[in-house]
Design an enzyme around this catalytic site. Structure first.
Site, short mmCIF file in Angstrom:
data_model
loop_
_atom_site.label_atom_id
_atom_site.label_comp_id
_atom_site.label_asym_id
_atom_site.label_seq_id
_atom_site.Cartn_x
_atom_site.Cartn_y
_atom_site.Cartn_z
N ASP A 177 0.53 -1.26 0.87
CA ASP A 177 0.21 0.55 -0.15
C ASP A 177 0.65 1.35 -0.24
OD1 ASP A 177 -3.08 0.83 0.46
OD2 ASP A 177 -1.78 2.25 1.27
N TYR A 303 -3.59 10.89 0.51
CA TYR A 303 -4.28 10.41 -1.18
C TYR A 303 -4.13 11.50 -1.80
CZ TYR A 303 -5.65 6.59 0.31
OH TYR A 303 -5.80 4.77 0.54
N HIS A 355 -4.21 -8.23 0.42
CA HIS A 355 -3.66 -7.40 0.58
C HIS A 355 -3.09 -6.55 2.08
CE1 HIS A 355 -3.34 -2.76 -0.43
NE2 HIS A 355 -3.38 -2.08 0.79
#
Length: 377
Positions: A177, A303, A355
């Site tokens: 990630d 982000y 993930h």
């Protein structure tokens, strides 16, 4: 730069507030359709909240964290929280483990002991790592940035943590990630990083790392299709994270729903069953780290900060790079495409896992890092 010992001690009033908000929270109307079709499944979330209110014990989790050597270090404008466990033997390899969103440092709890004391878990003392697990700025118990920052900035902070604070001039950067992007920047320009290990690889090199072969183009199309249906959170967090923060700061139920959905959609589950991969305590603890620190909002800033730090078109990670490919990862690229951005010397396709690799499949995660270490020797 010096370190300070750290203990987690959340005021009881904060824990009581979370409990009260969960008990009083209104629940939304549920549209007819398949579970998870429109978002977090009502049945699963109610089951989790019932357990949370009746059986979950934050103090027990807090005590487990506090049995580990935790520290903070002031680096530039940030106080960085981290766990630092020295490995067995005479020459354990320094290893920086960087988490992502919606994870936390707690993702790595199952792998600390096998990595630092491998002789107790089927390895030899020569496989030992000295493990450093920081909380990203804006996450958990690290300080919050004043504005949005990106993974390149975090990589510079983490490189200083490893070299200037802890004195490691030869370390491996590992991540999935956001940790993958941070590790990539460390491999590109970190002064102490000598190798990179990733359990998620996305397109990092903006220029020449383009899909050309049929399998590369097919992979890119699969990823595009995936993000078309699963990328709504990213659109919000990368453009208007503050607007989302107003709602989430006042709603532990909302934070839980937002995070639980990602664990369900991004993990390797049996028949879609969330509890086939995670315990309720594990998920609640991850959510609680965001709640007790009020960091759901600042974590989402990353982000937006990403777009302030464009990767140069000619960027290439020349350091030896290992890749662990878990089959249910959210983005999967063929080796030929990854090699346009990284010097891949170790590529291992896993039999299972998704993930949250270190949390889902800790044994496979540890074994792959040991295998990568052998390649480097």
């Amino acid at each position: 730069m010096s370190t300070q010992p750290f203990r987690i001690e959340i005021p009881q009033a904060k824990l009581d507030w979370i409990t009260e908000r969960l008990r009083a929270a209104p629940w939304p109307d549920i549209p007819a359709g398949a579970p998870w079709q429109y978002g977090t499944d009502d049945k699963v979330l109610r089951e989790l909240i019932d357990y949370w209110l009746e059986k979950y014990d934050w103090r027990k989790q807090e005590a487990a964290f506090n049995r580990l050597p935790q520290f903070t270090a002031q680096i530039d404008d940030y106080s960085i929280h981290f766990i630092h466990v020295r490995g067995a033997g005479l020459n354990p390899k320094p290893l920086l483990l960087s988490h992502g969103w919606p994870g936390s440092f707690a993702e790595f709890m199952k792998v600390i002991e096998p990595l630092t004391n491998p002789e107790k878990y089927g390895g030899t003392v020569d496989d030992a790592f000295s493990v450093v697990i920081p909380s990203l700025p804006g996450y958990g118990f690290s300080s919050k940035p004043k504005t949005t920052i990106g993974p390149r900035t975090i990589a510079k902070l983490f490189d200083k943590l490893m070299t200037d604070v802890l004195g490691y001039s030869d370390y491996i950067a590992q991540g999935g990630d956001w940790g993958s992007v941070i590790s990539s920047w460390l491999g590109f320009e970190g002064k102490g990083c000598t190798a990179v290990h990733l359990n998620l690889v996305m397109i990092w090199r903006a220029g020449s790392a383009r899909a050309e072969m049929p399998e590369e183009m097919a992979a890119m199309q699969r990823n595009k299709d995936f993000w078309r249906t699963e990328g709504g959170y990213m659109a919000i967090q990368s453009t208007k994270p503050l607007t989302l923060s107003y709602a989430m700061l006042d709603s532990p139920l909302g934070v839980a729903a937002w995070i639980v959905e990602k664990f369900q959609r991004w993990s390797d589950l049996q028949n879609g069953d969330l509890w086939s991969a995670f315990s309720k305590d594990e998920l609640i603890t991850d959510i609680m780290i965001y709640l007790v620190t009020d960091t759901f909002g600042t974590a989402a800033w990353l982000y937006n900060g990403l777009y302030k730090e464009r990767v140069p078109n000619d960027a290439f990670v020349k350091l030896p790079t290992g890749v662990a490919v878990f089959p249910k990862e959210v983005a999967s690229l063929p080796r030929s495409l990854v090699e346009k951005s990284y010097n891949v010397v170790h590529w291992h396709e896993m039999p299972r896992g998704g993930h949250f690799a270190a949390l889902e499949q800790p044994q496979l995660f540890v074994e792959d890092l040991r295998g990568f270490l052998q390649v480097l020797k």
